[in-house]
Design a protein around this motif. Structure first.
Motif, PDB file in Angstrom:
ATOM      1  N   ASP A   1       0.810  -1.218   0.000  1.00 53.69           N
ATOM      2  CA  ASP A   1       0.000   0.000   0.000  1.00 53.69           C
ATOM      3  C   ASP A   1       0.841   1.265   0.000  1.00 53.69           C
ATOM      4  O   ASP A   1       0.360   2.346   0.365  1.00 53.69           O
ATOM      5  CB  ASP A   1      -0.925   0.001   1.224  1.00 53.69           C
ATOM      6  N   ALA A   2       2.117   1.133  -0.403  1.00 52.93           N
ATOM      7  CA  ALA A   2       3.052   2.266  -0.486  1.00 52.93           C
ATOM      8  C   ALA A   2       3.387   2.858   0.878  1.00 52.93           C
ATOM      9  O   ALA A   2       3.929   3.957   0.958  1.00 52.93           O
ATOM     10  CB  ALA A   2       2.513   3.357  -1.417  1.00 52.93           C
ATOM     11  N   LYS A   3       3.066   2.145   1.960  1.00 48.30           N
ATOM     12  CA  LYS A   3       3.351   2.627   3.305  1.00 48.30           C
ATOM     13  C   LYS A   3       4.452   1.782   3.950  1.00 48.30           C
ATOM     14  O   LYS A   3       4.615   0.604   3.640  1.00 48.30           O
ATOM     15  CB  LYS A   3       2.095   2.562   4.177  1.00 48.30           C
ATOM     16  N   VAL A   4       5.178   2.394   4.864  1.00 53.94           N
ATOM     17  CA  VAL A   4       6.176   1.677   5.650  1.00 53.94           C
ATOM     18  C   VAL A   4       5.465   0.876   6.740  1.00 53.94           C
ATOM     19  O   VAL A   4       4.597   1.400   7.432  1.00 53.94           O
ATOM     20  CB  VAL A   4       7.196   2.643   6.272  1.00 53.94           C
ATOM     21  N   HIS A   5       5.824  -0.382   6.874  1.00 53.49           N
ATOM     22  CA  HIS A   5       5.227  -1.246   7.881  1.00 53.49           C
ATOM     23  C   HIS A   5       6.297  -1.754   8.830  1.00 53.49           C
ATOM     24  O   HIS A   5       7.464  -1.911   8.465  1.00 53.49           O
ATOM     25  CB  HIS A   5       4.539  -2.446   7.220  1.00 53.49           C
ATOM     26  N   SER A   6       5.890  -2.038  10.060  1.00 53.06           N
ATOM     27  CA  SER A   6       6.761  -2.689  11.026  1.00 53.06           C
ATOM     28  C   SER A   6       6.717  -4.189  10.790  1.00 53.06           C
ATOM     29  O   SER A   6       5.646  -4.754  10.544  1.00 53.06           O
ATOM     30  CB  SER A   6       6.309  -2.369  12.454  1.00 53.06           C
ATOM     31  N   VAL A   7       7.868  -4.851  10.890  1.00 48.21           N
ATOM     32  CA  VAL A   7       7.900  -6.311  10.752  1.00 48.21           C
ATOM     33  C   VAL A   7       7.056  -6.957  11.851  1.00 48.21           C
ATOM     34  O   VAL A   7       6.487  -8.031  11.660  1.00 48.21           O
ATOM     35  CB  VAL A   7       9.350  -6.830  10.776  1.00 48.21           C
ATOM     36  N   ASP A   8       6.917  -6.293  12.983  1.00 49.93           N
ATOM     37  CA  ASP A   8       6.096  -6.831  14.078  1.00 49.93           C
ATOM     38  C   ASP A   8       4.627  -6.983  13.678  1.00 49.93           C
ATOM     39  O   ASP A   8       3.897  -7.776  14.289  1.00 49.93           O
ATOM     40  CB  ASP A   8       6.196  -5.935  15.308  1.00 49.93           C
ATOM     41  N   GLU A   9       4.179  -6.228  12.674  1.00 50.09           N
ATOM     42  CA  GLU A   9       2.796  -6.347  12.205  1.00 50.09           C
ATOM     43  C   GLU A   9       2.501  -7.744  11.655  1.00 50.09           C
ATOM     44  O   GLU A   9       1.329  -8.149  11.583  1.00 50.09           O
ATOM     45  CB  GLU A   9       2.508  -5.319  11.112  1.00 50.09           C
ATOM     46  N   LEU A  10       3.521  -8.468  11.265  1.00 52.79           N
ATOM     47  CA  LEU A  10       3.321  -9.794  10.681  1.00 52.79           C
ATOM     48  C   LEU A  10       2.895 -10.811  11.730  1.00 52.79           C
ATOM     49  O   LEU A  10       2.349 -11.860  11.381  1.00 52.79           O
ATOM     50  CB  LEU A  10       4.600 -10.270   9.990  1.00 52.79           C
ATOM     51  N   GLY A  11       3.143 -10.524  12.990  1.00 50.48           N
ATOM     52  CA  GLY A  11       2.703 -11.405  14.070  1.00 50.48           C
ATOM     53  C   GLY A  11       3.224 -12.818  13.907  1.00 50.48           C
ATOM     54  O   GLY A  11       4.418 -13.041  13.696  1.00 50.48           O
ATOM     55  N   ASP A  12       2.295 -13.793  14.001  1.00 49.18           N
ATOM     56  CA  ASP A  12       2.676 -15.204  13.908  1.00 49.18           C
ATOM     57  C   ASP A  12       3.082 -15.603  12.495  1.00 49.18           C
ATOM     58  O   ASP A  12       3.552 -16.730  12.280  1.00 49.18           O
ATOM     59  CB  ASP A  12       1.523 -16.097  14.369  1.00 49.18           C
ATOM     60  N   ARG A  13       2.898 -14.707  11.536  1.00 50.98           N
ATOM     61  CA  ARG A  13       3.324 -14.947  10.150  1.00 50.98           C
ATOM     62  C   ARG A  13       4.648 -14.249   9.842  1.00 50.98           C
ATOM     63  O   ARG A  13       4.966 -14.004   8.686  1.00 50.98           O
ATOM     64  CB  ARG A  13       2.241 -14.444   9.185  1.00 50.98           C
ATOM     65  N   ARG A  14       5.403 -13.942  10.869  1.00 49.50           N
ATOM     66  CA  ARG A  14       6.653 -13.199  10.675  1.00 49.50           C
ATOM     67  C   ARG A  14       7.583 -13.908   9.678  1.00 49.50           C
ATOM     68  O   ARG A  14       8.250 -13.261   8.875  1.00 49.50           O
ATOM     69  CB  ARG A  14       7.360 -13.030  12.025  1.00 49.50           C
ATOM     70  N   PHE A  15       7.641 -15.232   9.734  1.00 51.82           N
ATOM     71  CA  PHE A  15       8.580 -15.977   8.902  1.00 51.82           C
ATOM     72  C   PHE A  15       7.928 -16.638   7.693  1.00 51.82           C
ATOM     73  O   PHE A  15       8.612 -17.346   6.940  1.00 51.82           O
ATOM     74  CB  PHE A  15       9.287 -17.040   9.747  1.00 51.82           C
ATOM     75  N   THR A  16       6.636 -16.441   7.493  1.00 53.82           N
ATOM     76  CA  THR A  16       5.938 -17.146   6.409  1.00 53.82           C
ATOM     77  C   THR A  16       5.196 -16.227   5.448  1.00 53.82           C
ATOM     78  O   THR A  16       4.543 -16.715   4.526  1.00 53.82           O
ATOM     79  CB  THR A  16       4.942 -18.172   6.998  1.00 53.82           C
ATOM     80  N   THR A  17       5.287 -14.924   5.630  1.00 60.34           N
ATOM     81  CA  THR A  17       4.561 -13.997   4.741  1.00 60.34           C
ATOM     82  C   THR A  17       5.327 -13.718   3.459  1.00 60.34           C
ATOM     83  O   THR A  17       4.748 -13.695   2.368  1.00 60.34           O
ATOM     84  CB  THR A  17       4.283 -12.669   5.469  1.00 60.34           C
ATOM     85  N   PHE A  18       6.631 -13.501   3.567  1.00 60.19           N
ATOM     86  CA  PHE A  18       7.433 -13.088   2.414  1.00 60.19           C
ATOM     87  C   PHE A  18       8.150 -14.239   1.730  1.00 60.19           C
ATOM     88  O   PHE A  18       8.790 -14.037   0.696  1.00 60.19           O
ATOM     89  CB  PHE A  18       8.504 -12.075   2.843  1.00 60.19           C
TER      90      PHE A  18
END
Length: 267
Positions: A111-128
């Motif tokens: 969304d063209a915004k800066v996000h915190s990696v903490d926003e990924l929560g339990d998907r921290r290692f599986t989103t990207f």
């Protein structure tokens, strides 16, 4: 590659073979070393890299022409730790392409915004995804945390990427599909995973060691997805048996990842 005169890129190739024509280009440096796998090659590149940003590319990956410029401009605009983007899956035989499904998890953050990696929560290692080829990485983050790739034949990027995502604070996601990952490629490591079926378990153990108890729930989710993928992707019954027996043996002997692996085997 599209060479962009407005920006300064240095490309490092780790090549176990003979001299090639690309060595004549000033922007390219060839690193010659004995073939010790992709992890060792990436570490060699890291040791000689001098730029502000890092991007890794394997022989079975193809960058879109706009990838470097698009990722670099967003990195400079936002000053984030990571720029992540989606990828195509491309059949090496038919050359047909389609979006790599698991990377569609990036879309809600594009969304063209800066996000915190903490926003990924339990998907921290599986989103990207854990492959390094869909990320532009701040080099200082790698240096300050002494991140290195594991010197094993397969899954050598898993522990590096887990530790990277544990250390990173911010990211920006691009919706574009900026790289193609080739499948049905007989020369890729993924096509020969039956030869080294337990490498991913060694990689998970190393990642668990590096995390040292942090992000436990997110790591369990990664273990679940990684184990399911590897159990389903080995191409011979014998390799499946070797992998399943190895996991069961390590569970019974009090291995470092018992509960999450046991659930997968039992199901």
């Amino acid at each position: 590659f599209l060479f962009l005169p407005r920006y300064r890129f240095k490309m490092l190739f780790c090549n176990p073979f003979n001299k090639t024509e690309v060595e004549r280009l000033a922007s390219i440096k060839i690193i010659k070393q004995k073939n010790a796998g992709a992890g060792a090659a990436r570490n060699a590149g890291l040791s000689l890299a001098i730029g502000e940003w890092l991007l890794f590319l394997d022989s079975d990956d193809l960058l879109e022409n706009e990838c470097l410029e698009a990722a670099y401009l967003e990195a400079k605009r936002t000053d984030v730790d990571l720029v992540v983007y989606r990828a195509y899956e491309m059949d090496a035989l038919s050359h047909k392409r389609s979006p790599l499904a698991y990377l569609n998890r990036i879309i809600p953050f594009a969304d063209a915004k800066v996000h915190s990696v903490d926003e990924l929560g339990d998907r921290r290692f599986t989103t990207f995804g854990l492959a390094p080829w869909n990320k532009l990485i701040r080099r200082s983050l790698v240096l300050e945390n002494r991140l290195l790739f594991q010197p094993i034949r397969r899954s050598n990027d898993l522990a590096f990427s887990v530790e990277l995502l544990a250390c990173a604070k911010t990211f920006i996601a691009l919706e574009g599909l900026l790289v193609s990952y080739r499948v049905n490629n007989s020369f890729s490591l993924q096509s020969t995973n039956a030869e080294t079926p337990i490498c991913f378990y060694d990689a998970l153990r190393e990642a668990s060691h590096r995390l040292n108890g942090k992000y436990k729930i997110a790591f369990i989710e990664l273990v679940r997805e990684t184990a399911i993928y590897n159990l389903h992707s080995v191409r011979t019954l014998e390799s499946y048996r070797i992998l399943a027996n190895y996991l069961e043996e390590n569970i019974n002997n009090g291995g470092s990842l018992p509960s999450s692996i046991r659930n997968i085997i039992n199901n």
